[in-house]
Write a protein that holds these residues in place. Sequence first.
Motif, short mmCIF file in Angstrom:
data_model
loop_
_atom_site.label_atom_id
_atom_site.label_comp_id
_atom_site.label_asym_id
_atom_site.label_seq_id
_atom_site.Cartn_x
_atom_site.Cartn_y
_atom_site.Cartn_z
N ASP A 36 -7.66 4.44 51.52
CA ASP A 36 -6.54 4.71 52.24
C ASP A 36 -6.66 5.58 53.41
O ASP A 36 -7.03 6.96 53.24
N THR A 37 -6.71 5.25 54.54
CA THR A 37 -6.95 5.95 55.85
C THR A 37 -5.75 6.29 56.70
O THR A 37 -5.62 7.02 57.70
N THR A 38 -4.45 6.18 56.31
CA THR A 38 -3.13 6.21 56.92
C THR A 38 -2.19 6.93 56.21
O THR A 38 -1.23 7.47 56.98
N SER A 39 -1.97 6.66 54.94
CA SER A 39 -0.57 7.37 54.39
C SER A 39 -0.74 8.79 54.56
O SER A 39 -1.61 9.56 54.67
N GLU A 40 0.66 9.21 54.66
CA GLU A 40 0.85 10.88 54.84
C GLU A 40 0.81 11.37 53.49
O GLU A 40 0.99 10.77 52.39
N PRO A 41 0.34 12.77 53.26
CA PRO A 41 0.10 13.41 52.04
C PRO A 41 1.49 13.52 51.41
O PRO A 41 2.54 13.38 52.21
N SER A 42 1.51 13.68 50.15
CA SER A 42 2.80 13.38 49.40
C SER A 42 2.77 14.17 48.08
O SER A 42 1.54 14.12 47.46
N SER A 43 3.68 14.79 47.51
CA SER A 43 3.65 15.27 46.17
C SER A 43 3.31 14.04 45.25
O SER A 43 3.04 14.30 44.00
N ALA A 44 3.92 12.88 45.41
CA ALA A 44 4.10 11.87 44.59
C ALA A 44 2.54 11.40 44.24
O ALA A 44 2.18 11.03 43.30
N ARG A 45 1.65 11.54 45.47
CA ARG A 45 0.20 11.05 45.10
C ARG A 45 -0.79 12.31 45.05
O ARG A 45 -1.16 12.72 45.93
N SER A 46 -1.04 12.40 43.87
CA SER A 46 -1.81 13.66 43.46
C SER A 46 -3.15 12.87 42.94
O SER A 46 -3.26 11.70 43.31
N ASN A 47 -4.04 13.65 42.62
CA ASN A 47 -5.44 12.94 42.35
C ASN A 47 -5.25 12.30 40.92
O ASN A 47 -5.54 11.08 41.00
N VAL A 48 -4.48 12.60 40.11
CA VAL A 48 -4.43 11.90 38.85
C VAL A 48 -3.47 10.69 39.22
O VAL A 48 -3.77 9.46 38.58
N ALA A 49 -2.55 10.73 39.84
CA ALA A 49 -1.53 9.66 40.37
C ALA A 49 -2.31 8.44 41.10
O ALA A 49 -2.33 7.19 40.85
N PHE A 50 -3.35 8.85 41.86
CA PHE A 50 -4.07 7.96 42.74
C PHE A 50 -5.13 7.34 41.75
O PHE A 50 -5.43 6.25 41.87
N CYS A 51 -5.59 8.21 40.67
CA CYS A 51 -6.41 7.39 39.81
C CYS A 51 -5.76 6.36 38.88
O CYS A 51 -6.25 5.28 38.51
N ALA A 52 -4.57 6.56 38.55
CA ALA A 52 -3.90 5.67 37.77
C ALA A 52 -3.41 4.26 38.89
O ALA A 52 -3.30 3.35 38.26
N GLU A 53 -3.30 4.36 40.17
CA GLU A 53 -3.30 3.46 41.03
C GLU A 53 -4.30 2.49 40.83
O GLU A 53 -4.43 1.38 40.81
N ALA A 54 -5.46 2.99 40.85
CA ALA A 54 -6.78 2.16 40.98
C ALA A 54 -6.88 1.67 39.40
O ALA A 54 -7.39 0.75 39.16
N ALA A 55 -6.36 2.24 38.28
CA ALA A 55 -6.48 1.67 36.93
C ALA A 55 -5.61 0.55 36.80
O ALA A 55 -5.89 -0.26 36.27
N ARG A 56 -4.38 0.55 37.58
CA ARG A 56 -3.72 -0.70 37.38
C ARG A 56 -4.19 -1.79 37.97
O ARG A 56 -4.04 -2.81 37.68
N MET A 70 -14.57 13.53 53.73
CA MET A 70 -13.10 13.62 53.95
C MET A 70 -12.52 12.43 54.14
O MET A 70 -12.17 11.73 55.13
N ILE A 71 -12.33 11.68 52.96
CA ILE A 71 -11.77 10.48 52.82
C ILE A 71 -10.67 10.21 51.49
O ILE A 71 -10.62 11.38 50.88
N ASP A 72 -9.72 9.35 51.51
CA ASP A 72 -8.94 9.38 50.28
C ASP A 72 -9.31 8.00 49.72
O ASP A 72 -9.11 6.77 50.17
N GLN A 73 -10.11 8.12 48.51
CA GLN A 73 -10.55 7.00 47.84
C GLN A 73 -10.15 6.94 46.29
O GLN A 73 -10.39 8.05 45.79
N ALA A 74 -10.17 5.99 45.57
CA ALA A 74 -10.00 5.79 44.05
C ALA A 74 -10.67 4.70 43.56
O ALA A 74 -10.41 3.50 44.44
N ALA A 75 -10.94 4.71 42.50
CA ALA A 75 -11.61 3.50 42.08
C ALA A 75 -11.58 3.63 40.37
O ALA A 75 -11.72 4.73 39.85
N ALA A 76 -11.79 2.45 39.65
CA ALA A 76 -11.62 2.42 38.35
C ALA A 76 -12.30 1.04 37.79
O ALA A 76 -12.49 0.15 38.49
N VAL A 77 -12.98 1.29 36.44
CA VAL A 77 -13.53 0.02 35.95
C VAL A 77 -13.06 0.08 34.58
O VAL A 77 -12.86 1.24 33.62
N LEU A 78 -13.13 -1.13 33.85
CA LEU A 78 -12.57 -1.21 32.55
C LEU A 78 -13.79 -1.80 31.59
O LEU A 78 -14.38 -2.65 31.99
#
Length: 514
Positions: A17-37, A256-264
């Motif tokens: 994500d190179t464009t989204s504004e910072p927010s309380s909704a997207r924390s590190n753990v919330a971003f992890c869950a996005e990648a997990a989904r 200095m990036i916003d990136q998340a990843a997950a594998v199952l």
Amino acid sequence: MIDPRTPILVGCGQITDTTSEPSSARSNVAFCAEAARLALADSGAAIGADALGRTIDAIAVLEFFPDVSPRFASPFGRSTNPPRSVANRLNAAPRQQIYTHQGGNTPQYMVNRFAEEIARGETGLALICGAELLRSTQNARKAGLAIDHNEDPGGEPVRVGDKRFGFSDEEARHDLKAAIHFYPLLENAIRGGRGRDVSSHMAAMGRLFARLAAVAKANPLATRREGYSAERLATISDDNRWICFPYPRLMNANAMIDQAAAVLMTSVEKAREWGIPQDRWVFLHGCADGVDTWIVSERERLDASPAIRGCARAALDMAGKTAADVAAFDLYSCFPSAVEVAMQEIGIAEDDPRPISVTGGLPFFGGPGNNYVTHSIAEMMNVVRRAPGSFGMVTANGNYLTKHSAGLYSTQPTRGPWRRQDPKTLQAELDAGPKRHVDTRPAGTGTIETYCVTYGREAPEKAYIIGRLDGSGDRFVAMGDDDPALMADMLTNEQLGRRVMVREAGGRNVFRPV
């Protein structure tokens, strides 16, 4: 017939994500869950992504950079139990809740560990995930935003990995405590071993990293897609200034990036039970973990990695393959020295046309802290799925070419029960290797083995060397005495093999050329 307990990777998800504004909704753990989904959806499970998520019985979250380094500490808070926070968002209740210690090797290490557990029938469905939000955090700070990422889901995560600092007290006494010091030191040692002068080696580094930049240009998930030329990468300019000689800015990992990843990961038996199509399955044919001599200044050679060589050999031997059988590599690429040493130890020639990165590497794809290799593994899954039966190798590196893991992937099924060599076997071999003694109170003359010069915004600031004393042959660590003329000389004239006088001054070892 495939053994039903054979471990397989069945889903992957990545976000840049190179464009989204910072927010309380997207924390590190919330971003992890996005990648997990995304990874759950990628599995194509007949039972559905949500139902599959509820069956997760092991979660490993890669330690976030703000929890590792004071430099990246977030003022916006954190979860007290990251794996449980991720699990809650997926409506899962995993038996194992792991929050790893730092190390770029850790994603592949966790794949290797979970593969063993799955093969023994101890784990059913494992999720490995991580996320970094340093771009957003930096923007939120500058904007003075009121953001709250605090949460307390209860419980304590299990910590996995080696949390030791990667430097010795002697190195720390001379302010050698960061990757941006150690990798440049390794780089000049590599240059010396290859008999190159500075200009020819800069050109070689430019050619090497231009290969990564070309991959990033074609990767929509990369953060730097300019496709830099070799000449551009090796030329000092306003936007490619020196960071620590011999590395300009574009030869450094981009954190200095916003990136998340997950594998199952699961077993063949469970994949069939949940209706995961076989065209989603990726087999771990070989894997290995190993640690080089922990302290850089104590290593027998500063331009080599017995652990990378040993890990690659063990992973290939486990699969009954050779390096020539690998169609694509993703070599850990925080700095050129990491790639150069990996190619040397695996046996990849400089002109080998095979990919050495499938993402674009940490400088151009992005360097999301301890989680980069989760992206490597996810992208390698995509690569081998697109070329069924091909093999891809991922290498992972923590600290300063210190902690290593490797994995060999293919859609081709493994044969018989899945078993790996006991990692203690390789580690015993590595531990038996020679080490150099470091003299912490050197006095007299010696020779420079390697060196680096750190930069501020406008000018060089500090010069460091690792040298060898005359007579005893012991190693020593020393700094320059802040003389601008000395630093200018070190940037323009060859220093490898140069004679120096070393003495203690102000609690540190100080050198001067003789």
